[in-house]
Motif scaffolding. Sequence first.
Motif, PDB file in Angstrom:
ATOM      1  N   SER A  66      17.656 -11.050  70.494  1.00 42.06           N
ATOM      2  CA  SER A  66      17.105 -11.179  68.983  1.00 42.06           C
ATOM      3  C   SER A  66      18.499 -11.880  68.056  1.00 42.06           C
ATOM      4  O   SER A  66      19.400 -11.514  68.232  1.00 42.06           O
ATOM      5  N   CYS A  67      18.045 -13.156  67.684  1.00 42.95           N
ATOM      6  CA  CYS A  67      18.843 -13.885  66.967  1.00 42.95           C
ATOM      7  C   CYS A  67      19.154 -13.106  65.281  1.00 42.95           C
ATOM      8  O   CYS A  67      20.296 -13.133  64.695  1.00 42.95           O
ATOM      9  N   SER A  68      18.296 -12.169  64.928  1.00 43.89           N
ATOM     10  CA  SER A  68      18.365 -11.687  63.682  1.00 43.89           C
ATOM     11  C   SER A  68      19.396 -10.647  63.681  1.00 43.89           C
ATOM     12  O   SER A  68      20.238 -10.423  62.743  1.00 43.89           O
ATOM     13  N   SER A 120      17.897 -17.738  63.057  1.00 42.86           N
ATOM     14  CA  SER A 120      17.739 -16.709  61.950  1.00 42.86           C
ATOM     15  C   SER A 120      18.623 -17.047  60.791  1.00 42.86           C
ATOM     16  O   SER A 120      20.007 -17.096  61.136  1.00 42.86           O
ATOM     17  N   VAL A 150      16.010 -11.236  56.600  1.00 42.57           N
ATOM     18  CA  VAL A 150      16.632 -12.223  57.706  1.00 42.57           C
ATOM     19  C   VAL A 150      15.187 -12.931  58.184  1.00 42.57           C
ATOM     20  O   VAL A 150      14.187 -12.293  58.636  1.00 42.57           O
ATOM     21  N   SER A 161      13.502 -15.476  60.599  1.00 45.73           N
ATOM     22  CA  SER A 161      13.738 -16.198  61.810  1.00 45.73           C
ATOM     23  C   SER A 161      12.554 -17.287  62.153  1.00 45.73           C
ATOM     24  O   SER A 161      11.377 -17.000  61.850  1.00 45.73           O
TER      25      SER A 161
END
Length: 584
Positions: free
Chosen positions: A166-168, A194, A207, A209
């Motif tokens: 998860s980039c968030s 994100s 956030v 993405s």
Amino acid sequence: MDGYVEHFWGYLHIDKSGKIIAANQEAECLLENNPLVGNSSLQLLPWLRLSWLNENSIPRIVKTSRSDKLLLDIIPDADDANSFHLYFRKLLDFHDTDHLWCEVSDSIIGVQRFIDTSYDGVVVSDGTGKVLAINNAFVNLSGLTREEIIEKNLQELVATNVIPYSCSIHAIEQRKVISSAVKYLNGKEAVVSSSPLFDQSGRIIRVVSNVRDISELNILHEKLKCAKDLAKGLRRELKAIQMTNLDTNRSLCQSRIMETLYDLVMKVADTDLPLLITGESGVGKTALAKFVHSASERNSSGNFIHVNCSAIPESLLESELFGYEEGAFTGAKKSKIGLFELAHNGTLFLDEIGDMPLLLQAKLLNILQENKFYRVGGTKEITVDTRVITATNTKIDQLIAKGLFRQDLFYRLNVIPIRIPSLCERKDDLPPLIAHYLEKANHRYKRSKSFSPAAMELLLNYNWPGNIRELINLIERMTVTVDEPLIDLHHLAEFSTNTDLMSLTKLAIERNQIAETQQRLWQPNRSLKDLVGCLEKKIIEEAIAECGSLKQASHCLGVDATTLIRKKNRNKKTSQIKTVDITE
């Protein structure tokens, strides 16, 4: 209706009279009335004004009692002009105004409908990592359902291996945009970026993405790589063919003068130095210019452009060479690039340079020195990287003396002077040239012709004033017009268009006829005894001359010396028979 609104906002669908057409469960809880459908919204919501239905959609806060306030938004139905959508929620449900309006924005503008229009996948989460919305593209890309991810925390989804990364989460932790490549469990790959959204206090409230599927890009990348490898292989094959052609051109030159010329050409082919090729008409100046281009690195980076300066009218030559801009002259409805630009990174061959007008010679000199020029009617300076090769069959020094050619341009062009000798100066090249062009003509016209020894000897002795051009034309004419497989002297006399060659051919035919007559042993009105005696005397004289003495000749002929003397004297008064060696 969006899933987010369904769970957190009260919703009523009413007509213009205020009658409730549809309602959700949250509305029933907020209004503490069940059922709502069919009742009047004006009775259930005494604070509602019908005049609000005719106004533009403006979110508003409505005081419903001393302590209660509702956030209300009225949106006209896009499909039915006589009905409206009402969204409302208690103001106390929000911790602060910033988050309040963030929630309002998510719901009222219909964030779900908005992100579903995106081709890329979109995931919207709050500042804690809880997923608030995803679009259809993300569902198709990740292989996950909405139930698996909506209202779930991204950290838990990563921990339970629902999503691999998860980039968030990292965007929330580092408070900046984070991008990464992610491969989902269904095998698809994506690039995720994100971006955190901050409120006025610097807190992360959302956030967003963006998830882009790169599976197809990877496939296209592989296809592009294969195409590049194929193109590279084809370039190698083309280079090999070109080198073969170069070797063929050199193999046709057997004379020392042409070997020296090609040695010089190979030394300067890979440079950018201007070449001035001179020689009689038809010696192969264009072919040599193409050879220089093919032997250079420019062969793979640019084109070979051939321009005959004498074949283009003076009024058009400048616009052809340098191009023109729109409106530069009558009929110039749009701009056009010139031949110098077409030859960028390649070679421009200016044939018959001696016929170029003086005004253009000055512009040519400038581009040779600066590699820059202006189009006709243009104001923008254009830079090109073009090698210039020139050729002429006239004597430039005579043109300079007459004031028809600029001396400074001559010095700029004559950096590497190359003179191609005429065919009469390189007779050693004739046999391979004749064989080469005869093979090409046979292949082109599907024939199987050859020259007789007598015809070949005549071609080798001819001066060829038209040089290689005349040679090619003659070979093609003979290949097509002669019916017999063997091209002989009488064919050359019959189908030749050159008077000098015709005269030479007829003379050779006459000589052959005389030689054939001289080879005849029988002559009218002569007895066999006389003919044998004359032949015997000829043999005796040749034997004595070859052996050096009568005694040695008699030994070689196998007869007594006195017999040989007697036969010689007996035939002394016999008429001489002129003949050639009958052993041939």
